[in-house]
Design a protein around this motif. Structure first.
Motif, short mmCIF file in Angstrom:
data_model
loop_
_atom_site.label_atom_id
_atom_site.label_comp_id
_atom_site.label_asym_id
_atom_site.label_seq_id
_atom_site.Cartn_x
_atom_site.Cartn_y
_atom_site.Cartn_z
N GLU A 197 -9.40 13.83 9.50
CA GLU A 197 -9.27 12.62 10.03
C GLU A 197 -9.22 11.69 9.08
O GLU A 197 -8.66 10.61 9.00
N LEU A 198 -10.52 11.63 8.36
CA LEU A 198 -10.64 10.61 7.30
C LEU A 198 -9.65 10.56 6.16
O LEU A 198 -9.26 9.54 5.72
N ILE A 199 -9.27 11.77 5.78
CA ILE A 199 -8.18 12.05 4.89
C ILE A 199 -6.78 11.50 5.44
O ILE A 199 -6.25 10.56 4.66
N ARG A 200 -6.62 11.55 6.61
CA ARG A 200 -5.48 11.12 7.48
C ARG A 200 -5.38 9.37 7.44
O ARG A 200 -4.53 8.60 7.11
N TYR A 201 -6.52 8.96 7.83
CA TYR A 201 -6.92 7.42 7.66
C TYR A 201 -6.59 6.85 6.33
O TYR A 201 -5.99 5.96 6.27
N CYS A 202 -7.32 7.47 5.60
CA CYS A 202 -7.32 6.95 4.02
C CYS A 202 -5.96 7.17 3.77
O CYS A 202 -5.32 6.19 2.80
N GLN A 203 -5.26 7.94 3.79
CA GLN A 203 -3.77 8.38 3.29
C GLN A 203 -2.93 7.36 3.86
O GLN A 203 -1.88 6.84 3.36
N GLY A 204 -2.85 6.85 5.06
CA GLY A 204 -2.18 5.89 5.97
C GLY A 204 -2.56 4.35 5.65
O GLY A 204 -1.74 3.67 6.25
N LEU A 205 -3.52 4.26 4.85
CA LEU A 205 -3.96 2.69 4.76
C LEU A 205 -2.92 1.90 4.15
O LEU A 205 -2.53 0.84 4.56
N LEU A 206 -2.18 2.38 3.09
CA LEU A 206 -1.13 1.51 2.47
C LEU A 206 0.25 1.59 3.43
O LEU A 206 0.81 0.43 3.10
N ASP A 207 0.46 2.34 4.44
CA ASP A 207 1.58 2.17 5.25
C ASP A 207 1.26 0.96 6.30
O ASP A 207 1.91 0.40 6.99
N GLU A 208 -0.20 0.43 6.39
CA GLU A 208 -0.25 -0.64 7.28
C GLU A 208 0.12 -1.77 6.69
O GLU A 208 0.80 -2.60 7.45
N CYS A 209 -0.48 -2.20 5.66
CA CYS A 209 -0.29 -3.51 5.19
C CYS A 209 -0.47 -3.51 3.60
O CYS A 209 -0.24 -2.38 2.96
N VAL A 210 -0.13 -4.66 2.96
CA VAL A 210 -0.55 -4.84 1.66
C VAL A 210 -2.09 -4.64 1.27
O VAL A 210 -2.83 -5.26 1.99
N TRP A 211 -2.24 -3.80 0.21
CA TRP A 211 -3.74 -3.84 -0.42
C TRP A 211 -3.87 -4.59 -1.66
O TRP A 211 -3.18 -3.95 -2.63
N GLU A 212 -4.56 -5.47 -1.91
CA GLU A 212 -4.76 -6.22 -3.26
C GLU A 212 -6.11 -5.78 -3.76
O GLU A 212 -7.20 -5.64 -3.27
N VAL A 213 -5.93 -5.67 -5.20
CA VAL A 213 -7.12 -5.55 -6.15
C VAL A 213 -8.10 -6.76 -5.89
O VAL A 213 -7.45 -8.02 -6.14
#
Length: 349
Positions: A140-156
């Motif tokens: 579940e944690l892997i799926r959550y982390c893997q799907g993070l970029l599908d939700e929104c933009v992630w900025e440094v």
């Protein structure tokens, strides 16, 4: 009379030994058997595996040793009683048993979960359930982390311990492909979430210029700080990323600010540093109710808290790109750090 007492005492002792031996044996054969060719047996070998040599290791549940294992032949007759201390001994033991054998665990056994909590396991069913649950939590944690970029933009985001050379760079998914963008630099690649020794990792692989690949192409340990922030570390560097579901202010992605020159004085303009406060808070992801910021002309002044610049008073820039140092003071923790910003005066349309 004394001899009679000795005989009676000896008889009681013999009966006690026989009774204990019978009870121990009966207790062992009453336990549920785990066949060597069963799913639970395979799961146990994964629990006892070395994560450095076996990618199927289950490390989210750890057996607390020692444990006692009974071995049975194909006729379910007990043939051995083995005292196990440590994962390596457990794996070595499990690896050599013939497929026709079975084992029985002397319950209860204690185990530690990923979150540090301890549980007592008393049956095969509970053991199987505990292993299944910890595997599902990891997945579940892997799926959550893997799907993070599908939700929104992630900025440094800003890191207090690393160089921040790519501050404001963006990770995002476009048509199923992971992209990274920083100013005019772009790269495509992959973002893969995996678990190693109960630790969430993110493997980033970008196909870009050498500097970009050197900075990001690593197997990072991942820590989810909150629903909008992650910390990635590899022992040397730290990468902070923040989620933006709404596109942030275009001027608020890094600390290289711009200002429009005055038409009457090309290359110069009046600067009011307080105008950058909100951007600085946004980039740092700091709560402006808990943080105070003060501007200085030198890093030494910022460290020593001397000669602050009045950020509310306009002043004329002296060179095209001015460098300032911002002391960020945490009013709760009574700590501070210093960030460098620049303001470049340029011709605007």
């Amino acid at each position: 009379m004394k001899n009679l007492k000795k005989i009676i005492l000896l008889l009681i002792t013999v009966l006690s030994i026989v009774s204990c031996t019978y009870e121990d044996y009966d207790d062992s054969i009453s336990k549920d058997l785990i066949a060597v060719d069963s799913e639970l047996y395979e799961l146990l070998t994964d629990v006892a595996s070395d994560p450095e040599t076996d990618e199927d290791t289950i490390s989210c549940i750890q057996v607390i040793y020692p444990i006692n294992i009974f071995t049975y032949d194909s006729n379910d007759i007990e043939i051995a009683n083995t005292f196990i201390i440590g994962n390596q001994a457990f794996r070595d033991f499990l690896d050599v048993l013939p497929s026709t054998n079975s084992i029985s665990i002397s319950y209860p056994i204690a185990a530690t979960l990923t979150d540090g909590s301890s549980i007592d396991i008393t049956t095969n069913e509970q053991l199987k359930e505990s292993i299944d649950n910890c595997i599902e939590e990891e997945l579940e944690l892997i799926r959550y982390c893997q799907g993070l970029l599908d939700e929104c933009v992630w900025e440094v985001g800003y890191s207090k311990i690393s160089s921040n050379d790519y501050l404001g760079g963006s990770f995002f998914v476009d048509n199923g492909v992971m992209n990274f963008s920083y100013y005019s630099e772009t790269a495509i690649g992959s973002w893969t979430s995996i678990m190693i020794e109960s630790q969430l990792h993110v493997n980033i692989s970008l196909n870009g210029d050498v500097d970009t690949e050197t900075q990001f192409n690593r197997n990072w340990k991942a820590e989810i700080l909150d629903s909008d922030s992650m910390r990635l570390t590899d022992g040397l560097d730290e990468l902070i990323i923040h989620k933006y579901c709404n596109v942030p202010n275009d001027d608020c992605y890094d600390f290289n600010f711009t200002a429009c020159e005055d038409v009457a004085t090309p290359g110069f303009t009046e600067l009011t540093l307080s105008e950058y406060d909100n951007c600085i808070y946004e980039i740092l992801q700091e709560d402006d109710n808990l943080i105070d910021i003060t501007y200085y002309s030198s890093e030494a002044d910022a460290d020593m808290e001397t000669n602050p610049i009045d950020s509310t008073v306009p002043f004329m820039n002296s060179i095209e790109t001015e460098i300032f140092y911002v002391r960020v003071y945490d009013t709760v923790e009574n700590t501070f750090y210093v960030v460098e910003i620049s303001v470049t005066v340029e011709t605007c349309p």
